[in-house]
Design a protein around this motif. Structure first.
Motif, PDB file in Angstrom:
ATOM      1  N   LYS A   1       0.834  -1.202   0.000  1.00 62.38           N
ATOM      2  CA  LYS A   1       0.000   0.000   0.000  1.00 62.38           C
ATOM      3  C   LYS A   1       0.872   1.257   0.000  1.00 62.38           C
ATOM      4  O   LYS A   1       0.618   2.197  -0.758  1.00 62.38           O
ATOM      5  CB  LYS A   1      -0.912  -0.008   1.223  1.00 62.38           C
ATOM      6  N   ASP A   2       1.895   1.260   0.830  1.00 60.89           N
ATOM      7  CA  ASP A   2       2.820   2.405   0.883  1.00 60.89           C
ATOM      8  C   ASP A   2       3.532   2.588  -0.461  1.00 60.89           C
ATOM      9  O   ASP A   2       3.728   3.722  -0.918  1.00 60.89           O
ATOM     10  CB  ASP A   2       3.842   2.230   1.998  1.00 60.89           C
ATOM     11  N   MET A   3       3.922   1.487  -1.084  1.00 61.28           N
ATOM     12  CA  MET A   3       4.592   1.568  -2.385  1.00 61.28           C
ATOM     13  C   MET A   3       3.657   2.154  -3.439  1.00 61.28           C
ATOM     14  O   MET A   3       4.080   2.953  -4.274  1.00 61.28           O
ATOM     15  CB  MET A   3       5.084   0.182  -2.814  1.00 61.28           C
ATOM     16  N   ALA A   4       2.391   1.768  -3.401  1.00 63.40           N
ATOM     17  CA  ALA A   4       1.421   2.300  -4.355  1.00 63.40           C
ATOM     18  C   ALA A   4       1.216   3.795  -4.127  1.00 63.40           C
ATOM     19  O   ALA A   4       1.163   4.574  -5.086  1.00 63.40           O
ATOM     20  CB  ALA A   4       0.100   1.549  -4.233  1.00 63.40           C
ATOM     21  N   GLN A   5       1.136   4.200  -2.876  1.00 64.42           N
ATOM     22  CA  GLN A   5       0.948   5.617  -2.569  1.00 64.42           C
ATOM     23  C   GLN A   5       2.160   6.440  -3.000  1.00 64.42           C
ATOM     24  O   GLN A   5       2.022   7.599  -3.380  1.00 64.42           O
ATOM     25  CB  GLN A   5       0.687   5.817  -1.084  1.00 64.42           C
ATOM     26  N   ALA A   6       3.333   5.840  -2.971  1.00 62.43           N
ATOM     27  CA  ALA A   6       4.561   6.537  -3.368  1.00 62.43           C
ATOM     28  C   ALA A   6       4.761   6.516  -4.884  1.00 62.43           C
ATOM     29  O   ALA A   6       5.704   7.122  -5.388  1.00 62.43           O
ATOM     30  CB  ALA A   6       5.765   5.914  -2.670  1.00 62.43           C
ATOM     31  N   GLY A   7       3.899   5.792  -5.591  1.00 61.82           N
ATOM     32  CA  GLY A   7       3.989   5.761  -7.042  1.00 61.82           C
ATOM     33  C   GLY A   7       4.816   4.630  -7.621  1.00 61.82           C
ATOM     34  O   GLY A   7       5.083   4.619  -8.820  1.00 61.82           O
ATOM     35  N   PHE A   8       5.216   3.696  -6.800  1.00 66.71           N
ATOM     36  CA  PHE A   8       6.020   2.576  -7.290  1.00 66.71           C
ATOM     37  C   PHE A   8       5.182   1.450  -7.895  1.00 66.71           C
ATOM     38  O   PHE A   8       5.706   0.614  -8.621  1.00 66.71           O
ATOM     39  CB  PHE A   8       6.889   2.000  -6.172  1.00 66.71           C
ATOM     40  N   LEU A   9       3.885   1.418  -7.575  1.00 67.18           N
ATOM     41  CA  LEU A   9       2.974   0.404  -8.107  1.00 67.18           C
ATOM     42  C   LEU A   9       1.730   1.084  -8.652  1.00 67.18           C
ATOM     43  O   LEU A   9       1.236   2.045  -8.055  1.00 67.18           O
ATOM     44  CB  LEU A   9       2.528  -0.580  -7.011  1.00 67.18           C
ATOM     45  N   THR A  10       1.210   0.550  -9.751  1.00 64.37           N
ATOM     46  CA  THR A  10      -0.076   1.024 -10.258  1.00 64.37           C
ATOM     47  C   THR A  10      -1.183   0.334  -9.454  1.00 64.37           C
ATOM     48  O   THR A  10      -0.921  -0.627  -8.706  1.00 64.37           O
ATOM     49  CB  THR A  10      -0.250   0.679 -11.742  1.00 64.37           C
ATOM     50  N   ALA A  11      -2.412   0.783  -9.645  1.00 68.13           N
ATOM     51  CA  ALA A  11      -3.548   0.162  -8.945  1.00 68.13           C
ATOM     52  C   ALA A  11      -3.681  -1.311  -9.339  1.00 68.13           C
ATOM     53  O   ALA A  11      -3.957  -2.167  -8.490  1.00 68.13           O
ATOM     54  CB  ALA A  11      -4.833   0.919  -9.250  1.00 68.13           C
ATOM     55  N   ASP A  12      -3.474  -1.619 -10.626  1.00 68.06           N
ATOM     56  CA  ASP A  12      -3.552  -3.012 -11.085  1.00 68.06           C
ATOM     57  C   ASP A  12      -2.445  -3.867 -10.469  1.00 68.06           C
ATOM     58  O   ASP A  12      -2.680  -5.011 -10.068  1.00 68.06           O
ATOM     59  CB  ASP A  12      -3.470  -3.095 -12.605  1.00 68.06           C
ATOM     60  N   GLU A  13      -1.254  -3.311 -10.409  1.00 67.39           N
ATOM     61  CA  GLU A  13      -0.134  -4.041  -9.799  1.00 67.39           C
ATOM     62  C   GLU A  13      -0.394  -4.285  -8.312  1.00 67.39           C
ATOM     63  O   GLU A  13      -0.092  -5.366  -7.801  1.00 67.39           O
ATOM     64  CB  GLU A  13       1.163  -3.267  -9.984  1.00 67.39           C
ATOM     65  N   LEU A  14      -0.953  -3.300  -7.644  1.00 72.09           N
ATOM     66  CA  LEU A  14      -1.272  -3.451  -6.224  1.00 72.09           C
ATOM     67  C   LEU A  14      -2.300  -4.557  -6.018  1.00 72.09           C
ATOM     68  O   LEU A  14      -2.138  -5.406  -5.142  1.00 72.09           O
ATOM     69  CB  LEU A  14      -1.786  -2.132  -5.654  1.00 72.09           C
ATOM     70  N   THR A  15      -3.328  -4.559  -6.832  1.00 71.39           N
ATOM     71  CA  THR A  15      -4.361  -5.599  -6.730  1.00 71.39           C
ATOM     72  C   THR A  15      -3.761  -6.985  -6.942  1.00 71.39           C
ATOM     73  O   THR A  15      -4.043  -7.918  -6.172  1.00 71.39           O
ATOM     74  CB  THR A  15      -5.472  -5.348  -7.769  1.00 71.39           C
ATOM     75  N   HIS A  16      -2.932  -7.120  -7.954  1.00 63.07           N
ATOM     76  CA  HIS A  16      -2.302  -8.416  -8.236  1.00 63.07           C
ATOM     77  C   HIS A  16      -1.372  -8.837  -7.091  1.00 63.07           C
ATOM     78  O   HIS A  16      -1.385  -9.994  -6.666  1.00 63.07           O
ATOM     79  CB  HIS A  16      -1.528  -8.346  -9.553  1.00 63.07           C
ATOM     80  N   ALA A  17      -0.587  -7.903  -6.590  1.00 65.83           N
ATOM     81  CA  ALA A  17       0.342  -8.209  -5.498  1.00 65.83           C
ATOM     82  C   ALA A  17      -0.402  -8.626  -4.237  1.00 65.83           C
ATOM     83  O   ALA A  17       0.026  -9.543  -3.522  1.00 65.83           O
ATOM     84  CB  ALA A  17       1.235  -7.005  -5.217  1.00 65.83           C
ATOM     85  N   LYS A  18      -1.527  -7.980  -3.953  1.00 60.69           N
ATOM     86  CA  LYS A  18      -2.323  -8.357  -2.779  1.00 60.69           C
ATOM     87  C   LYS A  18      -2.875  -9.773  -2.934  1.00 60.69           C
ATOM     88  O   LYS A  18      -2.900 -10.536  -1.974  1.00 60.69           O
ATOM     89  CB  LYS A  18      -3.464  -7.368  -2.555  1.00 60.69           C
ATOM     90  N   ARG A  19      -3.302 -10.116  -4.151  1.00 61.01           N
ATOM     91  CA  ARG A  19      -3.798 -11.483  -4.390  1.00 61.01           C
ATOM     92  C   ARG A  19      -2.687 -12.510  -4.161  1.00 61.01           C
ATOM     93  O   ARG A  19      -2.917 -13.575  -3.581  1.00 61.01           O
ATOM     94  CB  ARG A  19      -4.338 -11.611  -5.806  1.00 61.01           C
TER      95      ARG A  19
END
Length: 49
Positions: free
Chosen positions: A18-36
């Motif tokens: 979540k922190d990486m996504a907020q910092a711009g290192f992950l897109t929303a799609d990448e975050l969703t996939h990583a959480k899965r």
């Protein structure tokens, strides 16, 4: 029985993602996939279900 180690690792990983996504290192799609992937890896138990 709850595996406390897995629960803690899952919490740390998901917070880091979540922190990486907020910092711009992950897109929303990448975050969703990583959480899965984290759910598959750690198989956390939801105590509220």
């Amino acid at each position: 029985m709850i595996n406390v180690k897995n629960e803690i690792q899952f919490a740390i990983v998901t917070r880091t993602l979540k922190d990486m996504a907020q910092a711009g290192f992950l897109t929303a799609d990448e975050l969703t996939h990583a959480k899965r992937l984290a759910v598959e890896r750690f198989q956390p138990e939801n105590v509220w279900e």
